[in-house]
Design a protein around this motif. Structure first.
Motif, PDB file in Angstrom:
ATOM      1  N   MET A   1       0.810  -1.199   0.000  1.00 21.12           N
ATOM      2  CA  MET A   1       0.000   0.000   0.000  1.00 21.12           C
ATOM      3  C   MET A   1       0.851   1.261   0.000  1.00 21.12           C
ATOM      4  SD  MET A   1      -3.125  -0.542  -0.317  1.00 21.12           S
ATOM      5  CE  MET A   1      -4.430   0.371   0.394  1.00 21.12           C
ATOM      6  N   VAL A   2       1.969   1.243   0.721  1.00 22.62           N
ATOM      7  CA  VAL A   2       2.821   2.423   0.789  1.00 22.62           C
ATOM      8  C   VAL A   2       3.344   2.776  -0.599  1.00 22.62           C
ATOM      9  CG1 VAL A   2       4.974   3.355   1.726  1.00 22.62           C
ATOM     10  CG2 VAL A   2       3.433   2.068   3.203  1.00 22.62           C
ATOM     11  N   GLN A   3       3.727   1.762  -1.375  1.00 21.23           N
ATOM     12  CA  GLN A   3       4.246   2.010  -2.726  1.00 21.23           C
ATOM     13  C   GLN A   3       3.172   2.609  -3.630  1.00 21.23           C
ATOM     14  OE1 GLN A   3       4.532  -0.941  -1.092  1.00 21.23           O
ATOM     15  NE2 GLN A   3       6.718  -1.041  -0.676  1.00 21.23           N
ATOM     16  N   ILE A   4       1.949   2.142  -3.508  1.00 20.64           N
ATOM     17  CA  ILE A   4       0.843   2.681  -4.312  1.00 20.64           C
ATOM     18  C   ILE A   4       0.626   4.157  -3.973  1.00 20.64           C
ATOM     19  CG2 ILE A   4      -1.648   2.548  -4.719  1.00 20.64           C
ATOM     20  CD1 ILE A   4      -1.376  -0.517  -4.259  1.00 20.64           C
ATOM     21  N   ALA A   5       0.627   4.478  -2.682  1.00 16.99           N
ATOM     22  CA  ALA A   5       0.443   5.869  -2.265  1.00 16.99           C
ATOM     23  C   ALA A   5       1.577   6.748  -2.775  1.00 16.99           C
ATOM     24  CB  ALA A   5       0.343   5.953  -0.743  1.00 16.99           C
ATOM     25  N   GLN A   6       2.810   6.249  -2.746  1.00 22.06           N
ATOM     26  CA  GLN A   6       3.956   7.021  -3.225  1.00 22.06           C
ATOM     27  C   GLN A   6       3.791   7.364  -4.700  1.00 22.06           C
ATOM     28  OE1 GLN A   6       6.654   8.113  -1.307  1.00 22.06           O
ATOM     29  NE2 GLN A   6       7.013   9.345  -3.130  1.00 22.06           N
ATOM     30  N   LYS A   7       3.362   6.402  -5.507  1.00 20.83           N
ATOM     31  CA  LYS A   7       3.146   6.651  -6.938  1.00 20.83           C
ATOM     32  C   LYS A   7       2.045   7.685  -7.159  1.00 20.83           C
ATOM     33  CE  LYS A   7       4.829   2.199  -8.506  1.00 20.83           C
ATOM     34  NZ  LYS A   7       4.496   0.902  -9.077  1.00 20.83           N
ATOM     35  N   LYS A   8       0.991   7.622  -6.351  1.00 23.17           N
ATOM     36  CA  LYS A   8      -0.092   8.603  -6.486  1.00 23.17           C
ATOM     37  C   LYS A   8       0.393  10.011  -6.161  1.00 23.17           C
ATOM     38  CE  LYS A   8      -3.961   5.493  -5.812  1.00 23.17           C
ATOM     39  NZ  LYS A   8      -5.165   5.189  -5.051  1.00 23.17           N
ATOM     40  N   PHE A   9       1.218  10.166  -5.130  1.00 19.00           N
ATOM     41  CA  PHE A   9       1.755  11.482  -4.794  1.00 19.00           C
ATOM     42  C   PHE A   9       2.679  11.997  -5.892  1.00 19.00           C
ATOM     43  CE2 PHE A   9       0.729  10.619  -0.215  1.00 19.00           C
ATOM     44  CZ  PHE A   9      -0.140  11.680  -0.079  1.00 19.00           C
ATOM     45  N   GLU A  10       3.489  11.132  -6.470  1.00 17.05           N
ATOM     46  CA  GLU A  10       4.378  11.537  -7.564  1.00 17.05           C
ATOM     47  C   GLU A  10       3.562  12.015  -8.760  1.00 17.05           C
ATOM     48  OE1 GLU A  10       6.865   8.104  -8.165  1.00 17.05           O
ATOM     49  OE2 GLU A  10       7.886   8.407  -6.250  1.00 17.05           O
ATOM     50  N   THR A  11       2.482  11.299  -9.082  1.00 16.56           N
ATOM     51  CA  THR A  11       1.606  11.705 -10.184  1.00 16.56           C
ATOM     52  C   THR A  11       0.941  13.041  -9.875  1.00 16.56           C
ATOM     53  OG1 THR A  11       1.189   9.396 -10.756  1.00 16.56           O
ATOM     54  CG2 THR A  11      -0.390  11.012 -11.573  1.00 16.56           C
TER      55      THR A  11
ATOM     56  N   GLN B   1       4.594   6.977   4.418  1.00 14.28           N
ATOM     57  CA  GLN B   1       5.260   6.189   5.446  1.00 14.28           C
ATOM     58  C   GLN B   1       4.289   5.164   6.013  1.00 14.28           C
ATOM     59  OE1 GLN B   1       8.526   6.806   6.737  1.00 14.28           O
ATOM     60  NE2 GLN B   1       8.217   4.900   7.822  1.00 14.28           N
ATOM     61  N   ASN B   2       4.787   4.007   6.338  1.00 12.20           N
ATOM     62  CA  ASN B   2       4.001   3.008   7.033  1.00 12.20           C
ATOM     63  C   ASN B   2       3.720   3.550   8.435  1.00 12.20           C
ATOM     64  OD1 ASN B   2       3.234   0.806   8.689  1.00 12.20           O
ATOM     65  ND2 ASN B   2       4.215  -0.618   7.303  1.00 12.20           N
TER      66      ASN B   2
END
Length: 144
Positions: free
Chosen positions: A1-11, A27-28
């Motif tokens: 889930m953390v990786q998915i959120a990171q990609k959304k913020f980058e987009t 962050q977890n």
């Protein structure tokens, strides 16, 4: 889930070049003990309280790292505001948690209060099982 959120913020950052400077940290929530007290303006958690082994401790940590005038934003699911739905959630909680790793019958608002969060705004949907909560850390006593 953390990786998915990171990609959304980058987009989000790429799509909004005129966005004022802000620092987003993905962050977890179970791994925030190393952050200083009152370090963040806003702390956000989405559907984490149901799956944490120590949800009350996690909420306390979120409250601790949030600035005294900041906000903790929660999008969670838990106990229903309807007794018949909560009875169903209770009856099937162990099976659901075993299969999905989610305790869907937790008292989210009660846990917020126990963790030191004052709920400023709360909305519930889906027969009262989905919570949108805006909370503030309770006033802290600072030693002089």
């Amino acid at each position: 889930m953390v990786q998915i959120a990171q990609k959304k913020f980058e987009t989000l950052r790429e799509q909004n070049k005129t966005m004022p400077p802000a620092r987003f940290l993905v962050q977890n929530a179970q791994q925030i003990a190393h952050f200083a007290d009152e370090q963040f303006d806003t702390v956000v958690d989405t559907f984490g309280v149901c799956s944490m082994e120590q949800p009350l401790e996690m909420l306390r940590e979120m409250q601790r790292v949030c600035k005294h005038n900041g906000h903790v934003l929660l999008l969670e699911h838990g106990r229903s505001s309807y007794e018949f739905v909560s009875n169903y959630l209770d009856k099937h909680a162990i099976a659901h948690a075993t299969r999905w790793g989610c305790w869907w019958n937790r008292d989210i608002e009660g846990m917020c209060a126990q963790a030191g969060l004052d709920i400023v705004e709360s909305e519930r949907r889906h027969l009262g099982t989905t919570y949108y909560i805006v909370a503030k850390p309770q006033k802290r006593l600072h030693s002089v």
